[in-house]
Write a protein that holds these residues in place. Structure first.
Motif, PDB file in Angstrom:
ATOM      1  N   TRP A  71    -109.145 -21.267 -44.238  1.00 11.74           N
ATOM      2  CA  TRP A  71    -107.945 -21.294 -43.407  1.00 11.74           C
ATOM      3  C   TRP A  71    -108.327 -20.889 -41.982  1.00 11.74           C
ATOM      4  CZ3 TRP A  71    -106.365 -16.587 -41.332  1.00 11.74           C
ATOM      5  CH2 TRP A  71    -106.908 -15.439 -41.922  1.00 11.74           C
ATOM      6  N   SER A  94    -104.181 -30.809 -43.807  1.00  7.15           N
ATOM      7  CA  SER A  94    -104.035 -30.061 -42.570  1.00  7.15           C
ATOM      8  C   SER A  94    -105.397 -29.917 -41.904  1.00  7.15           C
ATOM      9  CB  SER A  94    -103.463 -28.675 -42.888  1.00  7.15           C
ATOM     10  OG  SER A  94    -103.565 -27.820 -41.787  1.00  7.15           O
ATOM     11  N   LEU A 102    -109.524 -21.231 -50.578  1.00  4.45           N
ATOM     12  CA  LEU A 102    -109.194 -21.939 -49.353  1.00  4.45           C
ATOM     13  C   LEU A 102    -110.049 -21.506 -48.183  1.00  4.45           C
ATOM     14  CD1 LEU A 102    -106.070 -20.477 -47.640  1.00  4.45           C
ATOM     15  CD2 LEU A 102    -106.829 -19.555 -49.796  1.00  4.45           C
ATOM     16  N   ASP A 142    -106.255 -27.440 -40.061  1.00 10.15           N
ATOM     17  CA  ASP A 142    -106.674 -26.043 -39.958  1.00 10.15           C
ATOM     18  C   ASP A 142    -106.757 -25.318 -41.301  1.00 10.15           C
ATOM     19  OD1 ASP A 142    -103.961 -25.805 -40.448  1.00 10.15           O
ATOM     20  OD2 ASP A 142    -103.631 -24.292 -38.911  1.00 10.15           O
ATOM     21  N   ALA A 143    -106.641 -26.056 -42.413  1.00 11.58           N
ATOM     22  CA  ALA A 143    -106.769 -25.424 -43.730  1.00 11.58           C
ATOM     23  C   ALA A 143    -107.276 -26.442 -44.750  1.00 11.58           C
ATOM     24  CB  ALA A 143    -105.440 -24.847 -44.193  1.00 11.58           C
ATOM     25  N   VAL A 197    -107.277 -26.425 -48.871  1.00 15.81           N
ATOM     26  CA  VAL A 197    -106.760 -25.694 -50.017  1.00 15.81           C
ATOM     27  C   VAL A 197    -107.259 -26.352 -51.295  1.00 15.81           C
ATOM     28  CG1 VAL A 197    -104.653 -24.983 -51.204  1.00 15.81           C
ATOM     29  CG2 VAL A 197    -104.708 -25.039 -48.708  1.00 15.81           C
TER      30      VAL A 197
END
Length: 178
Positions: A80, A57, A78, A59-60, A62
């Motif tokens: 985020w 992603s 993370l 926007d993140a 992890v």
């Protein structure tokens, strides 16, 4: 893997899910304090666990946290809300109960800073945590985060409102001490 002295950050693996789900999600009180979303019962399998690896992603980011001395899964970490225009993100960690108190949290915050500032080129990282979360506040301040304010009664945690502390760190204030 991004490694320090005690801990490493690696991609989330399918075999991490049952452990993280059982120890970090199924404890309703702890999960309620760690996540701004309301707790709900979810099975650990079938793509329903919040720890289930997903596609990459923008926007993140992890990670699973590993204790390097033992190779044991220690928790999750993370970045985020990654905002590539304003070059900022939020940081969060959650360690398994049996692995807390070993200095891993401090190092994991530093590793996330290294990832955010050095790998992603971010200019600012931010932590929001409950005012009573002295472990996270200590880990963040040890990494150079500065307390920027208190959001009074902004978090609904297991039947009552609690204050949240906001801490921030700018790239030019950060020194990679790992």
């Amino acid at each position: 893997m991004i490694s320090g002295q005690l801990a490493g950050l690696r991609a989330r693996l399918p075999e991490d899910v049952p452990v993280l789900h059982a120890e970090l999600h199924d404890d309703v009180v702890t999960r309620s304090a760690a996540d701004s979303r309301p707790w709900s019962p979810r099975p650990p399998a079938g793509g329903h666990s919040p720890y289930e690896p997903g596609p990459p992603s923008a926007d993140a980011a992890v990670f699973s946290v590993v204790e390097l001395a033992t190779g044991e899964l220690a928790g999750e970490a993370l970045l985020w809300g990654i905002d590539t225009h304003n070059r900022c993100a939020h940081l969060g960690i959650s360690l398994r109960p049996g692995l807390r108190g070993r200095g891993l949290g401090r190092e994991v915050v530093g590793l996330l800073c290294r990832y955010g500032f050095t790998v992603r080129g971010l200019a600012r990282l931010q932590v929001e945590t409950l005012a009573g979360n002295t472990a996270m506040i200590g880990a963040a301040t040890a990494a150079g985060f500065v307390r920027e304010g208190v959001l009074r009664r902004s978090a609904w945690v297991y039947g009552r409102f609690e204050d949240e502390v906001v801490l921030g760190l700018l790239a030019d204030e950060w020194a990679d001490a790992l």
